[in-house]
Design a protein around this motif. Structure first.
Motif, PDB file in Angstrom:
ATOM      1  N   GLN A   1      40.107  68.974 -22.019  1.00 34.07           N
ATOM      2  CA  GLN A   1      40.949  70.042 -22.563  1.00 34.07           C
ATOM      3  C   GLN A   1      42.441  69.736 -22.441  1.00 34.07           C
ATOM      4  O   GLN A   1      43.209  69.976 -23.370  1.00 34.07           O
ATOM      5  N   GLU A   2      42.871  69.194 -21.315  1.00 36.57           N
ATOM      6  CA  GLU A   2      44.292  68.897 -21.123  1.00 36.57           C
ATOM      7  C   GLU A   2      44.767  67.825 -22.098  1.00 36.57           C
ATOM      8  O   GLU A   2      45.855  67.918 -22.652  1.00 36.57           O
ATOM      9  N   LEU A   3      43.948  66.823 -22.300  1.00 40.69           N
ATOM     10  CA  LEU A   3      44.295  65.778 -23.263  1.00 40.69           C
ATOM     11  C   LEU A   3      44.310  66.350 -24.673  1.00 40.69           C
ATOM     12  O   LEU A   3      45.194  66.024 -25.469  1.00 40.69           O
ATOM     13  N   LYS A   4      43.368  67.204 -24.988  1.00 40.46           N
ATOM     14  CA  LYS A   4      43.317  67.832 -26.316  1.00 40.46           C
ATOM     15  C   LYS A   4      44.625  68.567 -26.599  1.00 40.46           C
ATOM     16  O   LYS A   4      45.194  68.444 -27.690  1.00 40.46           O
ATOM     17  N   VAL A   5      45.115  69.313 -25.625  1.00 43.70           N
ATOM     18  CA  VAL A   5      46.393  70.032 -25.794  1.00 43.70           C
ATOM     19  C   VAL A   5      47.526  69.038 -26.022  1.00 43.70           C
ATOM     20  O   VAL A   5      48.347  69.212 -26.922  1.00 43.70           O
ATOM     21  N   ASP A   6      47.574  67.977 -25.236  1.00 44.16           N
ATOM     22  CA  ASP A   6      48.623  66.967 -25.393  1.00 44.16           C
ATOM     23  C   ASP A   6      48.552  66.294 -26.761  1.00 44.16           C
ATOM     24  O   ASP A   6      49.581  66.000 -27.373  1.00 44.16           O
ATOM     25  N   LEU A   7      47.340  66.056 -27.251  1.00 45.79           N
ATOM     26  CA  LEU A   7      47.161  65.451 -28.570  1.00 45.79           C
ATOM     27  C   LEU A   7      47.655  66.382 -29.676  1.00 45.79           C
ATOM     28  O   LEU A   7      48.317  65.950 -30.623  1.00 45.79           O
ATOM     29  N   ILE A   8      47.362  67.662 -29.556  1.00 43.97           N
ATOM     30  CA  ILE A   8      47.793  68.637 -30.560  1.00 43.97           C
ATOM     31  C   ILE A   8      49.313  68.771 -30.546  1.00 43.97           C
ATOM     32  O   ILE A   8      49.946  68.842 -31.605  1.00 43.97           O
ATOM     33  N   ILE A   9      49.894  68.775 -29.361  1.00 44.73           N
ATOM     34  CA  ILE A   9      51.358  68.829 -29.263  1.00 44.73           C
ATOM     35  C   ILE A   9      51.966  67.597 -29.911  1.00 44.73           C
ATOM     36  O   ILE A   9      52.911  67.692 -30.697  1.00 44.73           O
ATOM     37  N   GLU A  10      51.427  66.429 -29.603  1.00 41.34           N
ATOM     38  CA  GLU A  10      51.940  65.183 -30.184  1.00 41.34           C
ATOM     39  C   GLU A  10      51.773  65.173 -31.700  1.00 41.34           C
ATOM     40  O   GLU A  10      52.639  64.690 -32.424  1.00 41.34           O
ATOM     41  N   ARG A  11      50.678  65.710 -32.187  1.00 41.57           N
ATOM     42  CA  ARG A  11      50.407  65.732 -33.627  1.00 41.57           C
ATOM     43  C   ARG A  11      51.465  66.547 -34.365  1.00 41.57           C
ATOM     44  O   ARG A  11      51.861  66.207 -35.464  1.00 41.57           O
ATOM     45  N   GLY A  12      51.934  67.625 -33.753  1.00 35.84           N
ATOM     46  CA  GLY A  12      52.985  68.419 -34.352  1.00 35.84           C
ATOM     47  C   GLY A  12      52.464  69.511 -35.252  1.00 35.84           C
ATOM     48  O   GLY A  12      51.274  69.823 -35.269  1.00 35.84           O
ATOM     49  N   ILE A  13      53.392  70.068 -36.023  1.00 38.42           N
ATOM     50  CA  ILE A  13      53.068  71.204 -36.882  1.00 38.42           C
ATOM     51  C   ILE A  13      53.843  71.063 -38.186  1.00 38.42           C
ATOM     52  O   ILE A  13      54.970  70.561 -38.201  1.00 38.42           O
ATOM     53  N   ASP A  14      53.239  71.517 -39.255  1.00 38.98           N
ATOM     54  CA  ASP A  14      53.869  71.480 -40.569  1.00 38.98           C
ATOM     55  C   ASP A  14      55.120  72.363 -40.563  1.00 38.98           C
ATOM     56  O   ASP A  14      55.101  73.475 -40.017  1.00 38.98           O
TER      57      ASP A  14
ATOM     58  N   ILE B   1      36.689  61.078 -24.106  1.00 33.63           N
ATOM     59  CA  ILE B   1      36.693  60.572 -25.471  1.00 33.63           C
ATOM     60  C   ILE B   1      37.653  61.401 -26.325  1.00 33.63           C
ATOM     61  O   ILE B   1      37.941  62.563 -26.031  1.00 33.63           O
ATOM     62  N   VAL B   2      38.139  60.761 -27.366  1.00 36.00           N
ATOM     63  CA  VAL B   2      38.957  61.396 -28.391  1.00 36.00           C
ATOM     64  C   VAL B   2      38.258  61.107 -29.703  1.00 36.00           C
ATOM     65  O   VAL B   2      37.817  59.974 -29.934  1.00 36.00           O
ATOM     66  N   ILE B   3      38.146  62.127 -30.534  1.00 33.83           N
ATOM     67  CA  ILE B   3      37.505  61.947 -31.831  1.00 33.83           C
ATOM     68  C   ILE B   3      38.487  62.384 -32.912  1.00 33.83           C
ATOM     69  O   ILE B   3      39.056  63.466 -32.838  1.00 33.83           O
ATOM     70  N   ILE B   4      38.684  61.498 -33.893  1.00 33.57           N
ATOM     71  CA  ILE B   4      39.546  61.844 -35.018  1.00 33.57           C
ATOM     72  C   ILE B   4      38.721  61.920 -36.292  1.00 33.57           C
ATOM     73  O   ILE B   4      37.672  61.278 -36.411  1.00 33.57           O
ATOM     74  N   GLU B   5      39.215  62.724 -37.216  1.00 32.66           N
ATOM     75  CA  GLU B   5      38.684  62.771 -38.568  1.00 32.66           C
ATOM     76  C   GLU B   5      39.919  62.772 -39.460  1.00 32.66           C
ATOM     77  O   GLU B   5      40.646  63.758 -39.535  1.00 32.66           O
ATOM     78  N   SER B   6      40.178  61.628 -40.101  1.00 30.49           N
ATOM     79  CA  SER B   6      41.448  61.452 -40.801  1.00 30.49           C
ATOM     80  C   SER B   6      41.530  62.214 -42.124  1.00 30.49           C
ATOM     81  O   SER B   6      42.615  62.608 -42.536  1.00 30.49           O
ATOM     82  N   GLN B   7      40.427  62.449 -42.789  1.00 28.23           N
ATOM     83  CA  GLN B   7      40.443  63.184 -44.056  1.00 28.23           C
ATOM     84  C   GLN B   7      40.963  64.607 -43.837  1.00 28.23           C
ATOM     85  O   GLN B   7      41.755  65.122 -44.621  1.00 28.23           O
ATOM     86  N   LEU B   8      40.524  65.246 -42.753  1.00 24.00           N
ATOM     87  CA  LEU B   8      40.958  66.603 -42.420  1.00 24.00           C
ATOM     88  C   LEU B   8      42.189  66.598 -41.521  1.00 24.00           C
ATOM     89  O   LEU B   8      42.730  67.657 -41.222  1.00 24.00           O
ATOM     90  N   ASN B   9      42.597  65.406 -41.062  1.00 21.11           N
ATOM     91  CA  ASN B   9      43.716  65.251 -40.128  1.00 21.11           C
ATOM     92  C   ASN B   9      43.464  66.055 -38.853  1.00 21.11           C
ATOM     93  O   ASN B   9      44.325  66.787 -38.373  1.00 21.11           O
ATOM     94  N   GLU B  10      42.258  65.915 -38.308  1.00 19.31           N
ATOM     95  CA  GLU B  10      41.843  66.639 -37.110  1.00 19.31           C
ATOM     96  C   GLU B  10      41.653  65.673 -35.953  1.00 19.31           C
ATOM     97  O   GLU B  10      41.239  64.525 -36.145  1.00 19.31           O
ATOM     98  N   ILE B  11      41.957  66.172 -34.760  1.00 28.00           N
ATOM     99  CA  ILE B  11      41.797  65.375 -33.550  1.00 28.00           C
ATOM    100  C   ILE B  11      41.334  66.293 -32.435  1.00 28.00           C
ATOM    101  O   ILE B  11      41.758  67.454 -32.354  1.00 28.00           O
ATOM    102  N   THR B  12      40.434  65.811 -31.602  1.00 31.58           N
ATOM    103  CA  THR B  12      39.945  66.599 -30.484  1.00 31.58           C
ATOM    104  C   THR B  12      39.555  65.667 -29.346  1.00 31.58           C
ATOM    105  O   THR B  12      39.483  64.442 -29.516  1.00 31.58           O
ATOM    106  N   SER B  13      39.301  66.257 -28.205  1.00 33.93           N
ATOM    107  CA  SER B  13      38.877  65.502 -27.035  1.00 33.93           C
ATOM    108  C   SER B  13      37.945  66.367 -26.205  1.00 33.93           C
ATOM    109  O   SER B  13      38.015  67.603 -26.263  1.00 33.93           O
TER     110      SER B  13
END
Length: 152
Positions: A119-132, A104-116
């Protein structure tokens, strides 16, 4: 390799991989082009994962502009459909757990947070999300943490 050498290595090796910060909804859209993701409900054990995630978000954002609490967070859970597109993640998940649980993947758009829960997918999601870009320009610890995701 000392700390400064490692930071220099990270910048040299992965700077071209950096992505600008995107919304979690954009990340979901990008992943829907790669693997099959559908909005879902949560099982009882997944609901426990969600509660732990919510508490982590509240603690992490306690000093931020948004004062989250359990009542004002809006979580949207997604399931990674088990098929040939997602085999890589399910195979890794199977190695890490004894259960044959779904990813599963869970998002919370108000905080702009994503997790799974994978663990491997979580890392890929964070990489895709990027950085300010402010983190990149100031070379903050968050910037180097982001670069370390590529190195791992």
């Amino acid at each position: 390799m000392d700390h400064n050498e490692y930071k220099t290595y990270l910048k040299h090796q992965y700077f071209h991989e950096i992505r600008s910060l995107q919304s979690v909804n954009d990340v979901i859209s990008a992943f829907q082009k790669k693997i099959d993701i559908v909005e879902t409900g949560l099982s009882e054990s997944e609901a426990i994962f969600l509660k732990m995630t919510a508490l982590n978000y509240i603690n992490a954002h306690n000093n931020g502009l948004i004062k989250p609490n359990l009542d004002n967070l809006n979580f949207v859970p997604y399931e990674i459909v088990r098929n040939e597109k997602s085999d890589h993640y399910y195979n890794l998940m199977r190695e890490a757990t004894s259960d044959d649980e779904r990813i599963i993947v869970i998002i919370e758009s108000q905080l702009n947070e994503i997790t799974s829960n994978c663990q491997e997918l979580k890392v890929d999601l964070i990489i895709e999300r990027g950085i300010d870009t402010s983190h990149v320009n100031q070379e903050t610890p968050e910037f180097f943490t982001y670069l370390m995701l590529f190195d791992n």
